[in-house]
Design an enzyme around this catalytic site. Structure first.
Site, PDB file in Angstrom:
ATOM      1  N   ARG A 196       0.856  -1.192   0.000  1.00 32.46           N
ATOM      2  CA  ARG A 196       0.000   0.000   0.000  1.00 32.46           C
ATOM      3  C   ARG A 196       0.894   1.246   0.000  1.00 32.46           C
ATOM      4  O   ARG A 196       0.612   2.237  -0.666  1.00 32.46           O
ATOM      5  CB  ARG A 196      -0.951   0.006   1.206  1.00 32.46           C
ATOM      6  CG  ARG A 196      -1.665   1.336   1.357  1.00 32.46           C
ATOM      7  CD  ARG A 196      -2.895   1.346   2.261  1.00 32.46           C
ATOM      8  NE  ARG A 196      -2.865   0.412   3.349  1.00 32.46           N
ATOM      9  CZ  ARG A 196      -2.100   0.529   4.452  1.00 32.46           C
ATOM     10  NH1 ARG A 196      -1.279   1.552   4.598  1.00 32.46           N
ATOM     11  NH2 ARG A 196      -2.155  -0.385   5.396  1.00 32.46           N
TER      12      ARG A 196
ATOM     13  N   TYR B 121     -15.650  17.734 -14.594  1.00 28.55           N
ATOM     14  CA  TYR B 121     -16.066  16.335 -14.657  1.00 28.55           C
ATOM     15  C   TYR B 121     -17.154  16.121 -13.595  1.00 28.55           C
ATOM     16  O   TYR B 121     -17.000  16.582 -12.446  1.00 28.55           O
ATOM     17  CB  TYR B 121     -14.842  15.458 -14.379  1.00 28.55           C
ATOM     18  CG  TYR B 121     -15.150  14.004 -14.286  1.00 28.55           C
ATOM     19  CD1 TYR B 121     -15.514  13.286 -15.420  1.00 28.55           C
ATOM     20  CD2 TYR B 121     -15.096  13.327 -13.082  1.00 28.55           C
ATOM     21  CE1 TYR B 121     -15.818  11.937 -15.349  1.00 28.55           C
ATOM     22  CE2 TYR B 121     -15.387  11.983 -12.995  1.00 28.55           C
ATOM     23  CZ  TYR B 121     -15.747  11.287 -14.133  1.00 28.55           C
ATOM     24  OH  TYR B 121     -16.049   9.963 -14.049  1.00 28.55           O
TER      25      TYR B 121
ATOM     26  N   ASP C 169      -6.430  19.836 -13.532  1.00 26.26           N
ATOM     27  CA  ASP C 169      -6.795  18.500 -14.021  1.00 26.26           C
ATOM     28  C   ASP C 169      -6.429  18.477 -15.510  1.00 26.26           C
ATOM     29  O   ASP C 169      -7.078  19.131 -16.327  1.00 26.26           O
ATOM     30  CB  ASP C 169      -8.298  18.279 -13.796  1.00 26.26           C
ATOM     31  CG  ASP C 169      -8.755  16.892 -14.238  1.00 26.26           C
ATOM     32  OD1 ASP C 169      -8.105  16.303 -15.128  1.00 26.26           O
ATOM     33  OD2 ASP C 169      -9.779  16.409 -13.716  1.00 26.26           O
TER      34      ASP C 169
ATOM     35  N   LYS D  94      -8.123   7.505 -18.808  1.00 24.88           N
ATOM     36  CA  LYS D  94      -8.457   8.101 -20.095  1.00 24.88           C
ATOM     37  C   LYS D  94      -7.277   7.958 -21.056  1.00 24.88           C
ATOM     38  O   LYS D  94      -6.866   6.857 -21.351  1.00 24.88           O
ATOM     39  CB  LYS D  94      -8.891   9.559 -19.877  1.00 24.88           C
ATOM     40  CG  LYS D  94      -9.887   9.727 -18.703  1.00 24.88           C
ATOM     41  CD  LYS D  94     -11.202   9.007 -18.888  1.00 24.88           C
ATOM     42  CE  LYS D  94     -12.066   8.943 -17.631  1.00 24.88           C
ATOM     43  NZ  LYS D  94     -12.303  10.200 -16.946  1.00 24.88           N
TER      44      LYS D  94
HETATM   45  C1  PLP Z   1     -12.685  10.599 -15.643  1.00 26.76           C
HETATM   46  C2  PLP Z   1     -12.239  11.892 -15.127  1.00 26.76           C
HETATM   47  C3  PLP Z   1     -11.948  12.075 -13.759  1.00 26.76           C
HETATM   48  C4  PLP Z   1     -12.145  10.984 -12.732  1.00 26.76           C
HETATM   49  O1  PLP Z   1     -11.317   9.896 -12.984  1.00 26.76           O
HETATM   50  P1  PLP Z   1     -11.703   8.356 -12.666  1.00 26.76           P
HETATM   51  O2  PLP Z   1     -10.496   7.625 -13.110  1.00 26.76           O
HETATM   52  O3  PLP Z   1     -12.935   8.022 -13.438  1.00 26.76           O
HETATM   53  O4  PLP Z   1     -11.948   8.284 -11.189  1.00 26.76           O
HETATM   54  C5  PLP Z   1     -11.474  13.312 -13.360  1.00 26.76           C
HETATM   55  N1  PLP Z   1     -11.326  14.328 -14.234  1.00 26.76           N
HETATM   56  C6  PLP Z   1     -11.619  14.191 -15.549  1.00 26.76           C
HETATM   57  C7  PLP Z   1     -11.433  15.353 -16.470  1.00 26.76           C
HETATM   58  C8  PLP Z   1     -12.083  12.976 -16.039  1.00 26.76           C
HETATM   59  O5  PLP Z   1     -12.385  12.859 -17.338  1.00 26.76           O
END
Ligand code: PLP
Length: 411
Positions: A64, A116, A188, A213
């Site tokens: 962890r 998001y 982000d 993504k």
């Molecule tokens: C998908 C996404 C998230 C969250 O990520 P997860 O891996 O689904 O928890 C955060 N920010 C953006 C822009 C995203 O597309």
């Protein structure tokens, strides 16, 4: 085996080149010294043998806290973002959670108003319960951000390009505004990826990713990451990574590492396909608005040109005929799969008002400019002509459906 202590020294120092494409393939990764294996092994182990009590061999005690496959990924991501360190999590939201774990009741965050859906949800429905306060503002307007900053503000938290309206906020300017008041800028960078935009180099303090993504890139893994430069910030966030425990398993880390090796190749095709479809959609009579940062018609096109290498694989458009037409269109495509998520090699289509952003109240959504008839595409790396033909046949089917409904209504 790479040692965890090597990660503290900063991944850049271990990077074999300043060039992105070479870093993508080599940073954080070395052939295994014991047998020469070229690929980072998947270290399926929860614990590590110690030579004497409290003397772990290479800094590893428990998975962890740290695992060599995860270390390789963390160093690779740090090198791609031009940061000193990376920390990986079991999802993008687990990374957001860790960033927010540093805050205490009464603290305040100035956040973008086009986020998001899950980020909006964790802010409003998890952290507000712990007494953290949020102001949602249009981060393309510097004055709105500046006005929203309070003494108790800890973060300015932005997504650029944002989701799903693809608004582009100017990172360097936001960093100046945040830093003038002693606040940290969190970006982000999921939609752009470090191949197109590197927020740390533009002044941001912390970069967040959903590795699910483009970085993973093949729709086969869920993961998240935080990347930065300040060693004290790393120490605090690593504490929460371990104390809260939202860490990825070694197989997840391996899958993302495999993805990052081809990030630059995939992004080039995502970008060229999306630009071509955006230009084509602008000429369709069914479409009232195409939102893509690479189009001259985009409100922040000039900012996008300044801070991005190209404009990404995400594009949104509005149908004049509204939600029902959008739902029909999304059910009529054959190559574009109707699904949430984005960033994989295959093309996806979704309707934010019905799907990813349904958790945002309808009035709030509309007030923020998210129309019911908005369609979001994650443009994949298939042949662009096949993608165009697929949308064309879906437009005709959606049109035929609407005509049939209209004549039934007359009867
Ligand atoms: C998908 C996404 C998230 C969250 O990520 P997860 O891996 O689904 O928890 C955060 N920010 C953006 C822009 C995203 O597309």
């Amino acid at each position: 085996m790479r040692t965890e202590s090597a990660a503290y020294d900063g991944a850049m120092s271990t990077s074999p080149s300043d060039r992105f494409e070479t870093r993508a393939i080599h940073a954080g990764q070395e052939a295994d010294p014991t047998n020469g294996a070229i690929m980072t092994p998947v270290y399926f182990t929860s614990t590590y043998k110690q030579d004497a009590p409290a003397q772990p061999r290479a800094g590893y005690e428990y998975s962890r806290t740290s695992n060599p496959t995860r270390t390789a990924l963390q160093d690779n991501l740090a090198a791609l973002e031009g940061g000193a360190w990376g920390l990986c999590f079991s999802s993008g939201l687990a990374a957001t959670n860790a960033a927010l774990d540093r805050l205490v009741p009464g603290d305040h965050v100035v956040a973008g108003n086009d986020l998001y859906g899950g980020t909006y949800r964790i802010f409003r429905r998890v952290f507000e319960r712990y007494g953290i306060r949020f102001s949602f503002v249009d981060t393309t307007e510097l004055a709105s951000v500046e006005a929203a900053i309070e003494p108790a503000t800890r973060y300015v938290y932005v997504e650029t390009p944002s989701n799903p309206l693809l608004r582009v906020s100017e990172i360097a300017a936001l960093a100046r505004v945040a830093h003038a008041k002693g606040k940290l800028l969190v970006v982000d960078n999921t939609f752009a990826t470090p191949f197109l935009q590197r927020p740390l180099e533009l002044g941001a303090d912390l970069v967040l990713h959903s590795l699910t993504k483009y970085l993973g890139g093949h729709s086969d893994v869920v993961g998240g990451a935080l990347i930065g430069n300040d060693p004290k910030l790393r120490e605090e966030l690593a504490f929460f990574q371990n104390a809260v425990g939202g860490t990825p398993g070694p197989m997840d880390a391996f899958l993302v590492l495999r993805g990052t090796k081809t990030l630059h190749l995939r992004m080039e095709r995502h970008c060229s396909n999306a630009l071509e479809l955006a230009r084509w959609l602008e000429r369709r009579p069914e479409v009232t608005r195409v939102i893509y940062p690479g189009l001259a018609s985009h409100a922040q096109h000039a900012v996008a040109v300044r801070q991005m290498k190209a404009f990404g694989g995400m594009l949104s458009f509005e149908l004049a005929a509204g939600l029902e037409a959008a739902n029909t269109l999304a059910s009529s495509t054959r190559l574009f799969t109707l699904a949430e998520s984005l960033g994989g090699v295959e093309s996806l289509i979704e309707i934010p008002a019905s799907m990813t952003h349904a958790s945002i109240p309808a009035e709030t959504r509309r007030a923020q400019g998210l129309a019911d008839g908005l369609v979001r595409l994650s443009v994949g790396v298939e042949h662009v002509e096949d993608l165009r033909e697929d949308l064309e046949q879906a437009f005709s089917r959606a049109h035929a459906g609407a005509t049939a409904r209209a004549s039934t209504a007359k009867i």
